[in-house]
Motif scaffolding. Structure first.
Motif, PDB file in Angstrom:
ATOM      1  N   GLN A 123       0.826  -1.213   0.198  1.00 27.44           N
ATOM      2  CA  GLN A 123      -0.092   0.048  -0.035  1.00 27.44           C
ATOM      3  C   GLN A 123       0.999   1.554   0.066  1.00 27.44           C
ATOM      4  OE1 GLN A 123      -2.775   0.624   3.458  1.00 27.44           O
ATOM      5  NE2 GLN A 123      -3.951   1.689   2.080  1.00 27.44           N
ATOM      6  N   ILE A 149       2.363   4.852   0.673  1.00 29.24           N
ATOM      7  CA  ILE A 149       2.603   5.989   1.657  1.00 29.24           C
ATOM      8  C   ILE A 149       3.109   7.098   0.820  1.00 29.24           C
ATOM      9  CG2 ILE A 149       3.493   6.656   3.646  1.00 29.24           C
ATOM     10  CD1 ILE A 149       3.932   3.587   4.404  1.00 29.24           C
ATOM     11  N   THR A 156       2.829   9.660  10.250  1.00 26.02           N
ATOM     12  CA  THR A 156       2.003   9.257   9.025  1.00 26.02           C
ATOM     13  C   THR A 156       0.614   8.969   9.371  1.00 26.02           C
ATOM     14  OG1 THR A 156       4.064   7.925   8.328  1.00 26.02           O
ATOM     15  CG2 THR A 156       1.747   7.228   7.298  1.00 26.02           C
ATOM     16  N   GLU A 191      -3.135   7.178   9.057  1.00 25.01           N
ATOM     17  CA  GLU A 191      -3.483   5.972   8.262  1.00 25.01           C
ATOM     18  C   GLU A 191      -4.863   6.201   8.025  1.00 25.01           C
ATOM     19  OE1 GLU A 191      -2.410   2.951  11.679  1.00 25.01           O
ATOM     20  OE2 GLU A 191      -1.586   1.999  10.044  1.00 25.01           O
ATOM     21  N   GLN A 208      -1.292   7.665   4.246  1.00 27.05           N
ATOM     22  CA  GLN A 208      -1.547   6.277   3.562  1.00 27.05           C
ATOM     23  C   GLN A 208      -2.986   5.951   3.683  1.00 27.05           C
ATOM     24  OE1 GLN A 208       0.459   3.487   5.984  1.00 27.05           O
ATOM     25  NE2 GLN A 208      -0.350   1.436   4.960  1.00 27.05           N
TER      26      GLN A 208
END
Ligand code: C2E
Ligand code: MG
Ligand code: MG
Length: 726
Positions: free
Chosen positions: A498, A500, A687, A689, A709
């Motif tokens: 996936q 990022i 980050t 999510e 992400q």
């Protein structure tokens, strides 16, 4: 069982000479026929070869299908490969492979009782064998003239057993010590004899040793059951009265002393055990006797040795099994049997940190407390390790049993004083309760075990009562475990990636490796279907190690294609705790030639809270190969942030549950802003999510979040579909 073989479990060493070990008698239906010996010898040799492969490998399940084929090719029409279930407290067996019988089915588990109901008759005989070894049973090999060769059965697994986890080895050592003690007593007495009774002929076959003990000449015919009983002292006939009543028989031998009249009219005292070959069904009953010669240990002491757990003096599993079956026979819906399974919480830690002597002292004190709490008429047993069980007959309602269990764990919570420890020690305990009035003891055990699992899973120090939904849960877990094992050995795991992105320009900077399981029937499975089970069973270590290999391989591919991506991967706390992981990791990174600095290892809050020495070593190794360690799913579990200082972290991923309400909840926005500030204050890259909408991405960027992400930027896909160009 007329015409069918009488077989027993035996070790590899015993397998070949087994048929010769007992002198054939004309009346014995199990005697091998001369005319099939040649084919039998070849088949036996092939069987032994296959069996050696099976028991010498570290993972019997990996070879099961192949070995089953091999045995079948040797001419046996029936094959059954079984392995004991590691976590099972009730002698469950995993069915690894079958040939020539519809049930049990591979991939399922079974027990002795289940086998007795469903499998070919001969298989049942294997079940009383060594409960920690893998089993291989075969039957019905054709002889030269097509006549069936008698059953050959083999059970062994020293090599396989040796590879088991250290804790299991520890537990086994304690049990082994008890068994050795018993064996030593038996050897000293040197009076082992055996008898068997066949209901079809009503003959009691006495072996040479027993004939010798009783003064029965080798030429005298075998007595019938009534005559054999008459020889026994009237007060000691109890154990023999149920012998010819199949319904009254169980499969667990509890030794009993009895006096018997010899041919010259004198009396001898023998210690006997007897067991039907097929519990609960008409068939041959076999008995063993020890001669209790004068001057040796007292009868009472021997009986105690055979029936008690040597550490605590509580009943052992054999005694419990017999009493449980007895209690179930007379149970009714309003006078049912309750089984309370008790397991100390984190007992391993006591042994590891305070030593085995303190561990033993604690177990003895727990046993004493349990004895005080046990109601009259109940049986309290230790199953080994830190597992105890209380069997209570005459229970009117399931609620009464649960109340009793609550009372017990409350009593156990009171601090204990242990020798050598300055402070009182608190040890909690979890309990699983099952109540029943029909079915087998095995079934009740299984139910209580499922309830215990639930109690542990829900956080320990509590009671859970069995309900039928637990059975489905347990079945799903077992199926998941089977899927993971199969995937690991058949290359059935996959990794999807996936994207990022850097939130400033939404450029792809990294990709997270997410594991999938390619199931032959159900297709590609997501982690929620199997990761929890893999954690429970420890298989996650192999899963994570496989994923790491794949991550390194993919990193190499991207590097050669000129894509300078970082790769993120998930490592479970269990994996980090595994002593071999740090070493494997260093070796894999080094031999792959990948730049360690491209690796981002995601760990959970739980990992940092339970930070053990070996976990710290693995995290240290990750850093020393250049990898960055960060926190996944931040904010989901724990309110304390103190663990953030326990290990230097490079990044933090804010869980999607905080991201989702962004744009609709001011409060959520305030929390996320605070989290970003906190992470930056600790020098961590943040980050977010689960970013699904443009609005969420914009807000996060405004708040200073570094990376994102989520489905807005891309779902997890195969590596070749990840657009690494931009
Ligand atoms: P995780 O590490 O937090 O991975 C992110 C999960 O969120 C992934 O689920 C991903 O597909 C999902 N996700 C990402 N963006 C979005 C979004 O915008 N909306 C929604 N609804 N979901 C999104 P997945 O692949 O099902 O993985 C679930 C969890 O399984 C992972 O959570 C991780 O904890 C675990 N896991 C995955 N692979 C591994 C592995 O190799 N080893 C270990 N130990 N655990 C793994
Ligand atoms: Mg993750
Ligand atoms: Mg996550």
């Amino acid at each position: 069982m007329t015409g069918s073989p009488a077989a027993s479990a035996c070790s590899a060493a015993e397998t070949a000479p087994r048929t010769a070990a007992r002198p054939p008698r004309a009346s014995d239906p199990g005697t091998p026929r001369d005319d099939v010996t040649a084919t039998g010898a070849e088949a036996t040799a092939a069987l032994l070869r296959a069996q050696r492969r099976f028991t010498d490998c570290t993972d019997p399940s990996a070879l099961a299908e192949e070995v089953a084929d091999e045995v079948q090719r040797a001419g046996f029409c029936g094959v059954l490969l079984l392995a004991p279930v590691a976590r099972s407290r009730h002698r469950e067996l995993d069915v690894l492979a079958t040939r020539g019988c519809a049930t049990p089915q591979p991939g399922r588990s079974t027990t002795g009782a289940d086998l007795a109901r469903s499998a070919p008759a001969a298989v049942v005989e294997l079940v009383p064998g060594d409960p920690t070894a893998p089993r291989l049973a075969v039957w019905g090999a054709p002889g030269a003239d097509g006549a069936p060769l008698e059953l050959l059965a083999a059970a062994a697994g020293t090599a396989w057993r040796a590879a088991r986890a250290a804790r299991e080895a520890q537990l086994a050592t304690a049990e082994l010590a008890g068994a050795r003690q018993l064996l030593a007593g038996a050897v000293r007495l040197a009076g082992l004899g055996s008898w068997s009774w066949d209901p079809d002929t009503d003959r009691v076959t006495l072996d040479d040793r027993l004939r010798d003990l009783l003064g029965v000449a080798p030429t005298d015919p075998d007595p019938d059951l009534a005559t054999w009983r008459e020889r026994v002292h009237p007060d000691d006939r109890g154990p023999f009265t149920g012998v010819d009543d199949p319904a009254a028989r169980t499969g667990s031998p509890v030794p009993y002393p009895f006096r018997v009249r010899t041919a010259d009219g004198t009396e001898r005292t023998l210690l006997g055990t007897s067991v039907p070959l097929r519990p609960g069904r008409p068939g041959i009953v076999q008995g063993l006797v020890l001669d209790l010669a004068p001057g040796d240990r007292s009868t009472g002491e021997l009986v105690r040795l055979a029936q008690c757990d040597s550490l605590t003096g509580l009943a052992n599993r054999s005694v419990l099994d017999v009493r449980l079956e007895e209690a179930l026979r007379t149970a009714t819906p309003t006078s049912a049997v309750a089984l309370v399974l008790l397991d100390l919480d984190r007992f391993k830690l006591v042994n590891d940190t305070l030593g085995h002597q303190i561990g033993d002292a604690l177990l003895r004190q727990i046993a004493a407390r349990l004895q005080q709490a046990a109601p009259a008429g109940s049986t309290l047993a230790r199953l080994g390790g830190d597992e105890f069980v209380l069997m209570v007959p005459g229970v009117d309602r399931p609620e009464s049993a649960a109340a009793m269990a609550h009372n017990i764990i409350r009593r156990l919570r009171v601090p204990v004083l242990l020798p050598g420890l300055p402070e009182p020690f608190v040890c909690t305990c979890s309990a699983g309760v099952a109540v029943g009035h029909e079915g087998s003891g095995d079934e009740l055990f299984r139910n209580a075990d499922m309830a215990l699992y639930r109690a542990k899973d829900a956080g320990r120090d509590r009671v859970a009562a069995f309900d039928s939904a637990m059975r489905e849960d347990a079945e799903a877990r077992r199926e998941a475990e089977h899927k993971v094992r199969r995937a690991l050995r058949t290359d059935g795991l996959r990794v999807v990636w996936q994207p990022i992105v850097d939130l400033r320009d939404e450029r792809l900077v990294a990709a997270e490796a997410l594991v999938r399981l390619q199931d032959p029937v159900e297709g590609l499975l997501e982690p929620k279907r199997f990761v929890d089970t893999a954690e429970d069973t420890g298989l996650i270590v192999d899963v994570d190690t496989w994923v790491l290999g794949e991550v390194l391989r993919q990193l190499g591919e991207w590097r050669s294609a000129g894509a300078g991506l970082q790769v993120s991967f998930n490592v479970s706390g269990k994996t980090l705790e595994h002593p071999a992981f740090a070493h494997r990791l260093a070796h894999s990174v080094e031999s792959s030639g990948a730049a360690g600095s491209s690796l981002l290892a995601e760990v959970t809050e739980r990992t940092l809270i339970d930070l053990s020495t070996s976990t710290r070593a693995s995290l240290g190794e990750l850093r020393s190969v250049g990898a960055r360690v960060g926190l996944d799913d931040f904010g989901t579990g724990y309110s304390s942030l103190s663990y953030l200082d326990r290990f230097p972290l490079s990044f933090l991923k804010i869980d999607m549950s905080f991201v989702r309400p962004l744009g609709t909840s001011e409060r959520a926005a305030a929390v996320v802003r605070a989290l970003i500030g906190l992470a930056h204050a600790h020098g961590m890259v943040v980050t977010a999510e689960g970013v699904e909408t443009r609005e969420q991405a914009t807000l996060l960027r405004e708040m200073g979040c570094d990376r994102a992400q989520g489905w807005l930027f891309g779902r997890p896909v195969e590596a070749r579909r990840l657009n690494t160009a931009g």
